[in-house]
Design an enzyme around this catalytic site. Structure first.
Site: not given
Length: 440
Positions: A77, A142, A144
């Site tokens: 996808e 991830d 940040d």
């Protein structure tokens, strides 16, 4: 009409901008407001980038794990986010050329990578939804910059400089060591988010096939720091797990250089009382330090950190056993503070689910115009190529991608992908040979 050499090495004629029309297979749904942007590169800028600069072939091979089209891409996808606010999921592409053509035609602000399914996602509307099963996807981490806002003083908000980027660099180092030494992973790459963070993509076969439960277990192992609250004591269990003990030793020198000297987050006495002293267990020590700093205000964070040991040594104890216990707990509090300021805190949602989508490498950040490039040694956000600069470079050098500031990152990514494909091909060949041996 001049010829243009694109990032995949093929020559094509520079033409008028491609159409913005999209195919009609998946349904468009509204994208969250936080993902929308009203500034940054224009639609024509993005058309130019996709037509002449984006490395479609290499990205296809990375996700497909082979130069030959296969299930890993045809059943993968990809989702597209548009400046209109639309978000188009369940796209899939069987070949590199189809991937390139459809992205160029749709011209999204960015596109995101999801799981490999048992059936092509583009066929989702023609089959029962219960028949669609996610099979695998890269493990993704991830990190940040906003997670470090309590301790960074050089910048605030969306701004990032080379000094506060060290928070991200240190976090990447901790994660890299754990991936290699604790899990035996080898095939991973870090990609700049485009503004103030970094994404790690782990492409080892063993990582890709983990189910959601296994991903959560891996995440729990790594994500020790659930909340980075500056006003609360971390109080990690003792003895430290070997992974934490190793991480602590890696973080100690960075704590001195980055936290105490460069960021100096505790120079303000009130801030120090709230976020530094809250990390300690002894009320008498806390009160003595407050009194000491009140008599000599504005001491640097490094001075205050040294004051802790000096003042602690002046406290009298009723027995040697209590004194020993006091200093053991003091050492543990200081160790926890090192971990609280620098140990990476991960975005849980990104890692724990196979179906989670994440922005593809080499996309353009819609607000900054930065290319989301692989992170090289010594990288800092200001190094990231900007789309408008790349357009100027292309115009100045005769439309040669290899002569732009994007080329070193394309080369690095290509090297990583080629090594990954060679390993996959060798592994499949060895498995076939093992199967043949079993037949005899």
């Amino acid at each position: 009409m001049p010829a243009v050499m694109d990032s995949d090495g093929s020559t094509m004629m520079r033409s008028e901008p491609v159409s913005c029309a999209t195919d009609s297979s998946p349904t468009e749904t509204p994208v969250p407001a936080s993902l929308q942007s009203s500034s940054g590169p224009s639609a024509s800028d993005m058309q130019y980038y996709y037509q002449y600069l984006y490395p479609f072939k290499t990205v296809f091979q990375w996700l497909n794990h082979s130069p030959k089209p296969g299930r890993d891409m045809s059943h993968r996808e990809l989702a597209m986010a548009f400046r209109s606010g639309a978000y188009k999921r369940y796209n899939s592409y069987a070949t590199a050329q189809e991937f390139k053509t459809q992205i160029q035609r749709a011209n999204p602000d960015r596109f995101e990578i999801g799981a490999v399914y048992n059936k092509p996602p583009k066929d989702r509307d023609s089959i029962l939804k219960t028949e669609m099963k996610p099979l695998e996807k890269e493990i993704v981490f991830d990190i940040d910059m906003d997670d470090y806002d309590a301790y960074r003083t050089c910048c605030s908000g969306a701004n990032v400089c080379s000094r506060c980027w060290k928070f991200i660099s240190v976090a990447m180092r901790i994660i890299n060591v754990a991936l290699v030494e604790d899990f035996g992973f080898e095939d991973f790459i870090w990609v700049f988010s485009g503004r103030r963070g970094a994404h790690c993509w782990v492409s080892d076969v063993r990582a890709r096939v983990l189910n959601d439960f296994q991903r959560r277990q891996l995440l729990d192992y790594m994500n020790v720091l659930r909340q980075r609250n500056a006003d609360k004591r971390l109080n990690l269990k003792r003895p430290y797990h070997p992974h934490l003990a190793r991480s602590l030793e890696l973080l100690k020198p960075f704590f001195v250089d980055v936290i105490l000297r460069e960021q100096d987050p505790w120079q303000n006495d009130e801030t120090a009382a709230q976020s530094l002293l809250s990390g300690f267990h002894d009320k008498q020590l806390i009160e003595l330090l407050k009194k000491h700093w009140k008599s000599d205000p504005g001491r640097s964070s490094e001075d205050k950190w040294n004051d802790i040991d000096v003042v602690a040594s002046q406290i009298k104890h009723t027995s040697s056993l209590k004194k020993q216990d006091f200093f053991i707990r003091l050492r543990e509090c200081k160790e926890d503070l090192v971990m609280a300021t620098l140990y990476p805190k991960l975005d849980v949602e990104v890692t724990k689910q196979t179906i989670h989508l994440l922005k593809a490498p080499f996309c353009i950040h819609p607000a900054t115009g930065n290319v989301c490039v692989p992170i090289t040694e010594g990288f800092k956000p200001s190094d990231a190529p900007k789309l408008f600069v790349l357009e100027q470079e292309m115009e100045a050098n005769g439309n040669n991608v290899e002569a732009t500031s994007l080329e070193p990152y394309l080369k690095q990514f290509s090297t990583f992908v080629n090594a990954l494909m060679k390993k996959e091909i060798f592994s499949k060949k060895r498995n076939r040979e093992d199967d043949q041996d079993l037949e005899f």
